[in-house]
Scaffold this motif. Structure first.
Motif, PDB file in Angstrom:
ATOM      1  N   ARG A  44      44.028 -24.554   9.894  1.00 50.13           N
ATOM      2  CA  ARG A  44      45.232 -23.724   9.911  1.00 50.13           C
ATOM      3  C   ARG A  44      45.791 -23.753  11.324  1.00 50.13           C
ATOM      4  O   ARG A  44      45.101 -23.361  12.267  1.00 50.13           O
ATOM      5  CB  ARG A  44      44.887 -22.292   9.500  1.00 50.13           C
ATOM      6  N   MET A 215      44.447 -19.694  16.571  1.00 50.32           N
ATOM      7  CA  MET A 215      44.361 -18.714  15.492  1.00 50.32           C
ATOM      8  C   MET A 215      43.629 -19.296  14.301  1.00 50.32           C
ATOM      9  O   MET A 215      43.563 -20.515  14.152  1.00 50.32           O
ATOM     10  CB  MET A 215      45.758 -18.317  15.021  1.00 50.32           C
ATOM     11  N   VAL A 216      43.111 -18.423  13.443  1.00 53.11           N
ATOM     12  CA  VAL A 216      42.594 -18.886  12.155  1.00 53.11           C
ATOM     13  C   VAL A 216      43.446 -18.297  11.035  1.00 53.11           C
ATOM     14  O   VAL A 216      44.227 -18.990  10.406  1.00 53.11           O
ATOM     15  CB  VAL A 216      41.101 -18.553  11.946  1.00 53.11           C
ATOM     16  N   ASP A 217      43.331 -16.993  10.809  1.00 51.07           N
ATOM     17  CA  ASP A 217      44.099 -16.436   9.679  1.00 51.07           C
ATOM     18  C   ASP A 217      45.514 -16.038  10.069  1.00 51.07           C
ATOM     19  O   ASP A 217      46.428 -16.163   9.268  1.00 51.07           O
ATOM     20  CB  ASP A 217      43.355 -15.259   9.046  1.00 51.07           C
ATOM     21  N   CYS A 222      40.638 -12.105  12.013  1.00 47.37           N
ATOM     22  CA  CYS A 222      39.506 -12.798  12.636  1.00 47.37           C
ATOM     23  C   CYS A 222      39.326 -12.500  14.128  1.00 47.37           C
ATOM     24  O   CYS A 222      38.218 -12.586  14.636  1.00 47.37           O
ATOM     25  CB  CYS A 222      39.598 -14.297  12.394  1.00 47.37           C
ATOM     26  N   CYS A 224      40.401 -14.215  16.638  1.00 50.17           N
ATOM     27  CA  CYS A 224      40.351 -15.446  17.437  1.00 50.17           C
ATOM     28  C   CYS A 224      41.437 -15.462  18.507  1.00 50.17           C
ATOM     29  O   CYS A 224      41.232 -15.963  19.605  1.00 50.17           O
ATOM     30  CB  CYS A 224      40.508 -16.638  16.494  1.00 50.17           C
TER      31      CYS A 224
END
Lengths: 278, 462
Positions: A44, A215-217, A222, A224
């Motif tokens: 992502r 970033m992840v979500d 998360c 991050c």
């Protein structure tokens, strides 16, 4: 699945994509970002919304090819689809309360300041723009800025176009000359944003930056994308991405940005080998 | 009543388990299932059912098993619980149904209700017929926000009753915590989660991915398009300890670490998502999520994984089974230990800790840990995973302030109906309770479903 409606090569490493995403376009505002996955195994990755067209139901993003995922994206053509596309995420950046705004964009950061220029132009508000690039080939959106900014200053590191120097050189020159500036909105590589903030702090000029954390979500789950602002931990995805530039701990963000670089380079090389390019 | 010993699921040895992400146990065989079902004496008072947050008719389904009517057992369970294969695995049965079993203390131990439920759930997934939704369709549209346990349950019940249901999921995959949070070795994704979701789609639930309600579609827009909305957005931002060094590279929240591994499959060759695998990993916290993170780190190749917790073994909030599994897999417990600083220039190179001792009980009744003087030491780790809880996700409330929240930031609902401060907007699961269990979230989804169905019937019969 979201279709690539238009693809334009802006420079050797930078592509502009116009992507069909009607729901995203419908609620998008300047300053927000999207997250996409190129394919089923994709990671992502966040991109700032460079432009949106509600009537056409499209979102425009600028993508610099720097790793495996952006390389895979660079291989896609008009008419092809990307696997996932979600947004608009983050908070919009609204500069309409400021009278004299100076937009400062470095490299791909032009994509973030452009919608502000367009937004102000549409609302009949003034704005000036400084854009910088390493050289002429890497300069993006010059025509778009010409059409929307009151004054445009182009800087290249090597002097191949515009004036030779960094965006900070021009900014300092203008501040010293008494150019009216209530707010600087600076976006680009973290080093550039840091340099701008170090400069404007000396002159007491309010400065907003847009942080491009990993970033992840992207929806506040998360952690991050965390960064330190004014001594507190903030999350770029839900608290930002804009922050008071004079309060951001840039050195920490620069360090966090490097975390996956080695792994990223490895993946990028593998992906290029797979496609027979070296 | 004759004392008979409880049957146990065969579990794979810890040193084998840590080499892969396959499940700890393959569950009961038919013979073990039969033998365990026979242990249930079908108490008239059914204390077990009282211990179940959704009230599964436990003696009834076990009676079906005794009679070899597995389909019958499926039907009995599914009246109250749509996801038995999941609950059979992740429910804290020892604190719920099994806690109240009359066999518990003197008659060979509680009936292994969880393992039996899992058997029935897995049977339903492999052999069971597709449930059919009501043939009477009601012209009543329901939007479900989030596809975790609360949302899935609400969506299933509403669809079965003939309502028109659409789930909006922020991620590219459905399941919420079942997909991003709980690891493969506790809850297999392809065999269980994907199949359960596919079954819901078969009965007519629509799932729209990559859609963040409040952002992609505003709540106001959703309310124009739907008669009712159920919010099951789960827990949000991870909590950090506010100690120095927490933003160094190599410090993860458990949410980030688990999401990279579970949802993004960072451990699979070919996945584009990176995850850092330390040689020596400290997991701060001692709940189920901490155990998940620790056991995942071990499977990613860490030589040492420490659970660092400021209280003692008896105070660890994780399920006893999860703690035992973690220890079998070589996870090292550093109890009565509290981190004070994470060390490193750019990356984690160690974690400064102090030893604790238990003092007088605090307001919660638990002994308050106090620092043992002069006990400071450095734990040699190169990765730290913070697993000390989450705060509610502010995203939806920031965008839609009509939703009332309490001082902890979770949504306020009517406990009878699960309705929020906004008419026809319901909520349940972690978004309401703060971090809790899968089964409680499902219970809330079910309760909201009942209210929504009653409203739909009332509206459509006008």
């Amino acid at each position: 699945m979201n279709k690539i409606i238009k693809k334009r090569i802006l420079s050797e490493n930078v592509n502009e994509y116009v992507i069909s995403a009607p729901d995203v376009a419908n609620n998008a505002n300047a300053g927000q970002f999207i997250i996409l996955r190129v394919d089923e195994d994709g990671e992502r990755i966040p991109f700032t919304i460079a432009d949106y067209d509600r009537a056409a139901g499209t979102i425009t993003i600028l993508v610099q090819t720097i790793g495996a995922s952006t390389y895979k994206l660079s291989l896609l053509k008009e008419g092809e689809c990307i696997s996932d596309f979600v947004g608009p995420l983050g908070n919009p950046t609204d500069l309409s309360k400021f009278k004299h705004v100076m937009l400062v964009g470095g490299g791909i950061g032009s994509a973030v300041i452009y919608p502000q220029a367009k937004d102000r132009h549409l609302k009949g508000l003034k704005c000036d723009v400084i854009v910088g690039a390493r050289n002429y080939d890497l300069l993006t959106y010059e025509n778009e800025f010409r059409a929307n900014a009151d004054n445009l200053y182009v800087m290249t590191d090597d002097g191949s176009y515009g004036e030779k120097g960094f965006v900070t050189n021009k900014l300092e020159e203008l501040i010293k000359a008494g150019h009216p500036i209530d707010c600087v909105f600076a976006v680009g590589p973290v080093f550039m944003m840091k340099a701008v903030c170090d400069l404007t702090r000396q002159y007491g000029v309010h400065t907003i930056v847009s942080m491009n954390s990993t970033m992840v979500d992207g929806t506040g789950m998360c952690g991050c994308c965390r960064l330190t602002v004014g001594g507190e931990t903030k999350y770029a995805c839900v608290d930002g991405p804009e922050f008071d530039g004079h309060k951001v701990d840039f050195m920490e963000s620069i360090n966090r940005g490097k975390f996956y670089r080695e792994l990223e380079c490895e993946c990028y090389n593998k992906e290029q080998e797979k496609n027979g390019k070296n | 009543m004759v004392k008979t010993e409880r049957n146990h699921q065969v579990i794979r040895p810890g040193d084998v388990r840590i080499k892969d992400f396959a499940e700890v146990s393959n569950g009961f065989t038919y013979e073990l299932m039969k033998s365990e079902a026979e242990r249930c004496i079908n108490c008239k008072t059914a204390p077990c059912t009282k211990g179940c947050p959704v009230g599964v008719k436990i003696p009834q389904f076990i009676t079906c098993l005794q009679n070899d009517d597995i389909e019958g057992a499926v039907r009995v369970i599914k009246i109250d619980n749509n996801l038995p294969s999941i609950c059979g695995r992740v429910c804290p049965q020892e604190k719920q149904c099994e806690e109240l079993c009359v066999r518990k203390l003197k008659l060979g131990g509680s009936v292994a209700i969880g393992a039996l439920e899992r058997y029935v759930g897995d049977y339903a997934l492999t052999n069971g017929k597709v449930a059919t939704s009501s043939t009477t369709k009601l012209n009543y549209k329901v939007a479900v926000v989030g596809s975790g346990p609360a949302g899935l349950t609400c969506a299933a019940d509403c669809t079965m009753a003939g309502l028109d249901v659409t789930i909006y999921e922020a991620f590219h995959k459905a399941g919420g915590v079942l997909t991003y949070g709980i690891p493969e070795f506790r809850l297999p994704k392809d065999f269980i989660v994907k199949k359960e979701i596919a079954k819901l789609e078969e009965i007519g639930v629509k799932i729209v991915y990559n859609t963040v309600i409040g952002k992609t579609i505003k709540m106001e827009q959703l309310l124009e398009r739907f008669d009712a909305v159920f919010i099951g957005t789960g827990a949000g931002l991870p909590v950090f300890m506010n100690i120095a060094g927490e933003n160094l590279n190599g410090v993860y929240s458990a949410n980030e670490f688990l999401t990279r591994v579970n949802l993004m499959k960072a451990y699979v060759v070919g996945s584009d998502t990176p995850v850092y695998c330390g040689k020596s990993v400290a997991v701060c916290g001692a709940g189920n999520v901490a155990m998940d993170a620790a056991r995942t780190a071990k499977r990613l190749g860490a030589e040492h994984v420490f659970i660092v917790y400021r209280r003692g073994r008896d105070e660890m909030p994780a399920r006893a089974e999860e703690i035992e599994h973690a220890i079998e897999e070589g996870i090292e417990l550093r109890l009565l230990t509290n981190p004070t600083e994470i060390l490193g220039e750019t990356r984690v190179t160690g974690m400064k800790c102090v030893e604790m001792e238990l003092g007088a009980p605090d307001a919660s009744g638990r002994c308050r840990p106090v620092v043992k003087e002069g006990s400071e030491f450095i734990l040699d780790v190169d990765q730290v995973i913070m697993s000390i809880g989450t705060r509610p996700n502010p995203l939806l409330v920031n965008e839609y302030s009509a939703l009332e929240i309490n001082k902890w930031g979770t949504l306020v609902v009517n406990e009878e109906t699960q309705e929020t401060s906004v008419d026809n907007v319901f909520a349940g699961g972690d978004a309401v309770t703060g971090a809790a269990t899968v089964i409680l979230a499902m219970g809330a989804g079910k309760q909201a479903g009942e209210t929504i169905i009653a409203r739909a019937i009332a509206k459509c019969s006008k």
